[in-house]
Structures are given as structure tokens and as C-alpha cells.
Design a protein around this motif. Structure first.
Motif, PDB file in Angstrom:
ATOM      1  N   ALA A  54       0.833  -1.207   0.000  1.00  0.00           N
ATOM      2  CA  ALA A  54       0.000   0.000   0.000  1.00  0.00           C
ATOM      3  C   ALA A  54       0.869   1.259   0.000  1.00  0.00           C
ATOM      4  CB  ALA A  54      -0.927  -0.006   1.211  1.00  0.00           C
ATOM      5  N   GLU A  55       1.952   1.233   0.758  1.00  0.00           N
ATOM      6  CA  GLU A  55       2.889   2.356   0.775  1.00  0.00           C
ATOM      7  C   GLU A  55       3.507   2.546  -0.617  1.00  0.00           C
ATOM      8  OE1 GLU A  55       7.205   3.357   2.759  1.00  0.00           O
ATOM      9  OE2 GLU A  55       5.825   2.105   3.906  1.00  0.00           O
ATOM     10  N   GLY A  56       3.839   1.435  -1.264  1.00  0.00           N
ATOM     11  CA  GLY A  56       4.397   1.496  -2.611  1.00  0.00           C
ATOM     12  C   GLY A  56       3.406   2.027  -3.624  1.00  0.00           C
ATOM     13  N   LYS A  57       2.160   1.630  -3.472  1.00  0.00           N
ATOM     14  CA  LYS A  57       1.124   2.121  -4.384  1.00  0.00           C
ATOM     15  C   LYS A  57       0.969   3.631  -4.239  1.00  0.00           C
ATOM     16  CE  LYS A  57      -3.601   1.263  -5.874  1.00  0.00           C
ATOM     17  NZ  LYS A  57      -4.795   0.439  -5.689  1.00  0.00           N
ATOM     18  N   ALA A  58       1.016   4.115  -2.994  1.00  0.00           N
ATOM     19  CA  ALA A  58       0.918   5.555  -2.760  1.00  0.00           C
ATOM     20  C   ALA A  58       2.130   6.279  -3.343  1.00  0.00           C
ATOM     21  CB  ALA A  58       0.793   5.839  -1.265  1.00  0.00           C
ATOM     22  N   ALA A  59       3.317   5.719  -3.146  1.00  0.00           N
ATOM     23  CA  ALA A  59       4.534   6.337  -3.683  1.00  0.00           C
ATOM     24  C   ALA A  59       4.546   6.294  -5.207  1.00  0.00           C
ATOM     25  CB  ALA A  59       5.774   5.637  -3.118  1.00  0.00           C
ATOM     26  N   PHE A  60       3.945   5.267  -5.786  1.00  0.00           N
ATOM     27  CA  PHE A  60       3.898   5.126  -7.241  1.00  0.00           C
ATOM     28  C   PHE A  60       2.991   6.180  -7.883  1.00  0.00           C
ATOM     29  CE2 PHE A  60       2.602   3.304 -11.303  1.00  0.00           C
ATOM     30  CZ  PHE A  60       3.827   2.885 -11.808  1.00  0.00           C
ATOM     31  N   ALA A  61       2.182   6.857  -7.091  1.00  0.00           N
ATOM     32  CA  ALA A  61       1.284   7.880  -7.644  1.00  0.00           C
ATOM     33  C   ALA A  61       2.055   8.913  -8.446  1.00  0.00           C
ATOM     34  CB  ALA A  61       0.485   8.544  -6.528  1.00  0.00           C
ATOM     35  N   ASN A  62       3.254   9.282  -7.985  1.00  0.00           N
ATOM     36  CA  ASN A  62       4.080  10.226  -8.755  1.00  0.00           C
ATOM     37  C   ASN A  62       4.478   9.621 -10.094  1.00  0.00           C
ATOM     38  OD1 ASN A  62       4.087  12.230  -6.801  1.00  0.00           O
ATOM     39  ND2 ASN A  62       5.893  11.423  -5.788  1.00  0.00           N
ATOM     40  N   CYS A  63       4.755   8.327 -10.104  1.00  0.00           N
ATOM     41  CA  CYS A  63       5.196   7.649 -11.323  1.00  0.00           C
ATOM     42  C   CYS A  63       4.045   7.466 -12.313  1.00  0.00           C
ATOM     43  CB  CYS A  63       5.780   6.277 -10.983  1.00  0.00           C
ATOM     44  SG  CYS A  63       7.031   6.317  -9.689  1.00  0.00           S
ATOM     45  N   SER A  64       2.817   7.410 -11.774  1.00  0.00           N
ATOM     46  CA  SER A  64       1.656   7.129 -12.622  1.00  0.00           C
ATOM     47  C   SER A  64       1.339   8.265 -13.583  1.00  0.00           C
ATOM     48  CB  SER A  64       0.436   6.794 -11.763  1.00  0.00           C
ATOM     49  OG  SER A  64       0.026   7.925 -11.025  1.00  0.00           O
ATOM     50  N   VAL A  65       2.021   9.396 -13.436  1.00  0.00           N
ATOM     51  CA  VAL A  65       1.877  10.473 -14.417  1.00  0.00           C
ATOM     52  C   VAL A  65       2.307   9.954 -15.786  1.00  0.00           C
ATOM     53  CG1 VAL A  65       2.755  12.747 -15.099  1.00  0.00           C
ATOM     54  CG2 VAL A  65       2.166  12.302 -12.712  1.00  0.00           C
ATOM     55  N   CYS A  66       3.316   9.067 -15.791  1.00  0.00           N
ATOM     56  CA  CYS A  66       3.842   8.534 -17.053  1.00  0.00           C
ATOM     57  C   CYS A  66       3.556   7.044 -17.253  1.00  0.00           C
ATOM     58  CB  CYS A  66       5.353   8.729 -17.116  1.00  0.00           C
ATOM     59  SG  CYS A  66       5.856  10.453 -17.111  1.00  0.00           S
ATOM     60  N   HIS A  67       3.485   6.283 -16.165  1.00  0.00           N
ATOM     61  CA  HIS A  67       3.378   4.827 -16.250  1.00  0.00           C
ATOM     62  C   HIS A  67       2.029   4.311 -15.776  1.00  0.00           C
ATOM     63  CE1 HIS A  67       7.678   4.189 -16.986  1.00  0.00           C
ATOM     64  NE2 HIS A  67       7.903   5.125 -16.083  1.00  0.00           N
ATOM     65  N   ALA A  68       1.412   3.443 -16.571  1.00  0.00           N
ATOM     66  CA  ALA A  68       0.236   2.698 -16.137  1.00  0.00           C
ATOM     67  C   ALA A  68       0.739   1.452 -15.417  1.00  0.00           C
ATOM     68  CB  ALA A  68      -0.610   2.293 -17.344  1.00  0.00           C
ATOM     69  N   VAL A  69      -0.108   0.869 -14.584  1.00  0.00           N
ATOM     70  CA  VAL A  69       0.262  -0.369 -13.905  1.00  0.00           C
ATOM     71  C   VAL A  69      -0.998  -1.225 -13.739  1.00  0.00           C
ATOM     72  CG1 VAL A  69       0.089   0.517 -11.535  1.00  0.00           C
ATOM     73  CG2 VAL A  69       1.681  -1.331 -12.047  1.00  0.00           C
ATOM     74  N   ALA A  70      -1.735  -1.350 -14.827  1.00  0.00           N
ATOM     75  CA  ALA A  70      -2.946  -2.165 -14.858  1.00  0.00           C
ATOM     76  C   ALA A  70      -2.859  -3.095 -16.059  1.00  0.00           C
ATOM     77  CB  ALA A  70      -4.184  -1.283 -14.957  1.00  0.00           C
ATOM     78  N   LYS A  71      -3.333  -4.311 -15.879  1.00  0.00           N
ATOM     79  CA  LYS A  71      -3.271  -5.293 -16.956  1.00  0.00           C
ATOM     80  C   LYS A  71      -3.960  -4.738 -18.209  1.00  0.00           C
ATOM     81  CE  LYS A  71      -3.944 -10.103 -17.987  1.00  0.00           C
ATOM     82  NZ  LYS A  71      -4.197 -11.424 -17.451  1.00  0.00           N
ATOM     83  N   ASP A  72      -3.282  -4.835 -19.328  1.00  0.00           N
ATOM     84  CA  ASP A  72      -3.780  -4.431 -20.641  1.00  0.00           C
ATOM     85  C   ASP A  72      -4.022  -2.925 -20.789  1.00  0.00           C
ATOM     86  OD1 ASP A  72      -3.704  -7.114 -21.483  1.00  0.00           O
ATOM     87  OD2 ASP A  72      -5.719  -7.480 -20.701  1.00  0.00           O
ATOM     88  N   ALA A  73      -3.567  -2.115 -19.829  1.00  0.00           N
ATOM     89  CA  ALA A  73      -3.711  -0.660 -19.971  1.00  0.00           C
ATOM     90  C   ALA A  73      -2.694  -0.180 -21.009  1.00  0.00           C
ATOM     91  CB  ALA A  73      -3.470   0.036 -18.641  1.00  0.00           C
ATOM     92  N   PRO A  74      -3.044   0.838 -21.770  1.00  0.00           N
ATOM     93  CA  PRO A  74      -2.082   1.348 -22.749  1.00  0.00           C
ATOM     94  C   PRO A  74      -0.925   2.059 -22.045  1.00  0.00           C
ATOM     95  CG  PRO A  74      -4.016   2.758 -22.676  1.00  0.00           C
ATOM     96  CD  PRO A  74      -4.302   1.573 -21.788  1.00  0.00           C
ATOM     97  N   SER A  75       0.215   2.060 -22.691  1.00  0.00           N
ATOM     98  CA  SER A  75       1.362   2.806 -22.182  1.00  0.00           C
ATOM     99  C   SER A  75       1.094   4.287 -22.368  1.00  0.00           C
ATOM    100  CB  SER A  75       2.629   2.408 -22.931  1.00  0.00           C
ATOM    101  OG  SER A  75       2.971   1.069 -22.634  1.00  0.00           O
ATOM    102  N   GLY A  76       1.706   5.086 -21.514  1.00  0.00           N
ATOM    103  CA  GLY A  76       1.608   6.536 -21.643  1.00  0.00           C
ATOM    104  C   GLY A  76       2.941   7.071 -22.130  1.00  0.00           C
ATOM    105  N   ALA A  77       3.432   8.110 -21.450  1.00  0.00           N
ATOM    106  CA  ALA A  77       4.758   8.636 -21.776  1.00  0.00           C
ATOM    107  C   ALA A  77       5.832   7.611 -21.424  1.00  0.00           C
ATOM    108  CB  ALA A  77       5.003   9.934 -21.023  1.00  0.00           C
ATOM    109  N   GLY A  78       5.505   6.705 -20.494  1.00  0.00           N
ATOM    110  CA  GLY A  78       6.368   5.586 -20.124  1.00  0.00           C
ATOM    111  C   GLY A  78       5.603   4.296 -20.344  1.00  0.00           C
ATOM    112  N   PRO A  79       6.290   3.157 -20.359  1.00  0.00           N
ATOM    113  CA  PRO A  79       5.592   1.890 -20.604  1.00  0.00           C
ATOM    114  C   PRO A  79       4.720   1.459 -19.433  1.00  0.00           C
ATOM    115  CG  PRO A  79       7.879   1.485 -20.031  1.00  0.00           C
ATOM    116  CD  PRO A  79       7.723   2.973 -20.158  1.00  0.00           C
TER     117      PRO A  79
END
Length: 157
Positions: A58-83
Motif C-alpha cells: 500500500a505504501e508502494g502504491k501511494a509512492a507510485f502515484a508520482n510515477c503514474s503520471v507517465c506509467h500505467a500499472v494495470a493489466k492491458d492498460a495502454p502505455s503513456g509517456a512511459g511503458p
């Protein structure tokens, strides 16, 4: 200000947040043992190989929020600015279908283990010179471990 310039400024601001680390929180550790019992030693290898707790994920998911600007992390989600990083742990670098990786990342030969992810997140440009990842280093080791635990949890999904 034109809409294009506003978007460009907003994009730079959001990318700058990817590597931002707030001050670490204090950590309290409580050890309970019987009176007169010797201290229990915990080997570093045991800690490193222990399954991540749901709190760490859960802590990692919260910290990943900054990364989610560029990266998706859901099955079959399209890539954004990052994979899309869903299920990335254990996979070779530069292999998410449909994403245009830098030549440096494609040629790196890296398999995304926890150790490789930690090294990369700690300093993307230092780990792979020529990478096009825009985020700066995530200097907080505990936050990196939490993000990695979160990414590992997507492999089990």
C-alpha cells in the motif's frame, strides 16, 4: 498564455514530481521478548527475501502515484509517456509491446529483478546512460523498496 504553452509547463511540473522525495517519516520499532531472553537476531537475507506485507504494498502504491503520471500499472492498460509496468518484475527491459524505448534501454540486457529496479529507480540516467526516462532519482531507499513491492504485487494479479 497559449493552451500549448500551459500544457508544456504543466507537463514539466508533473515530470519533476516523479523524483521528488519528501522528508522521511520517523520509524518506531518495538521488539517484545521474555525477560532475560537473549536478543533475537534477524539475518539481513531473511528480511530481503521475506514476502512484502500489504502495508508495504500500500505504501508502494501511494509512492507510485508520482510515477503514474507517465506509467500505467494495470493489466492491458495502454502505455503513456512511459511503458505500462504491470507484471514487469522478472521481465527483460525494453520489451513492453507497443512502446518506443530508447536504444540504450533496449540494449541494456537487464532483467527487471528487485535489485535492478532499485538501482534504476535510484538513478535512471546513471544506471542506463542514454535512457529517455525523464524522472530524477528516487533517493529514499525505503520508498524505492515499497514501489518495488507494489510492482511485484502486480505479477501475482
Amino acid at each position: 498564455m497559449t493552451p500549448a504553452r500551459t500544457f508544456a509547463c504543466l507537463s514539466l511540473f508533473l515530470l519533476g514530481a516523479c523524483g521528488a522525495d519528501p522528508a522521511p517519516e520517523p520509524v518506531e520499532q518495538i521488539i517484545v521478548r521474555q525477560p532475560d531472553a537473549p536478543p533475537v537476531a534477524i539475518a539481513a537475507a531473511d528480511v530481503a527475501t521475506a514476502a512484502p506485507t500489504s502495508a508495504l504494498i500500500a505504501e508502494g502504491k501511494a509512492a507510485f502515484a508520482n510515477c503514474s503520471v507517465c506509467h500505467a500499472v494495470a493489466k492491458d492498460a495502454p502505455s503513456g509517456a512511459g511503458p505500462n509496468l504491470f507484471g514487469i518484475v522478472g521481465k527483460p527491459a525494453g520489451q513492453v509491446a507497443g512502446f518506443a524505448y530508447s536504444d540504450a534501454l533496449k540494449a541494456s540486457g537487464i532483467i527487471w529483478t528487485a535489485a535492478e529496479l532499485d538501482s534504476f529507480i535510484a538513478g535512471p540516467a546513471a544506471k542506463i546512460p542514454g535512457t529517455t526516462m525523464m524522472a530524477g532519482p528516487m533517493v529514499d531507499a525505503a520508498k524505492r523498496q515499497a514501489v518495488i513491492a507494489f510492482l511485484e504485487s502486480t505479477n501475482a494479479s
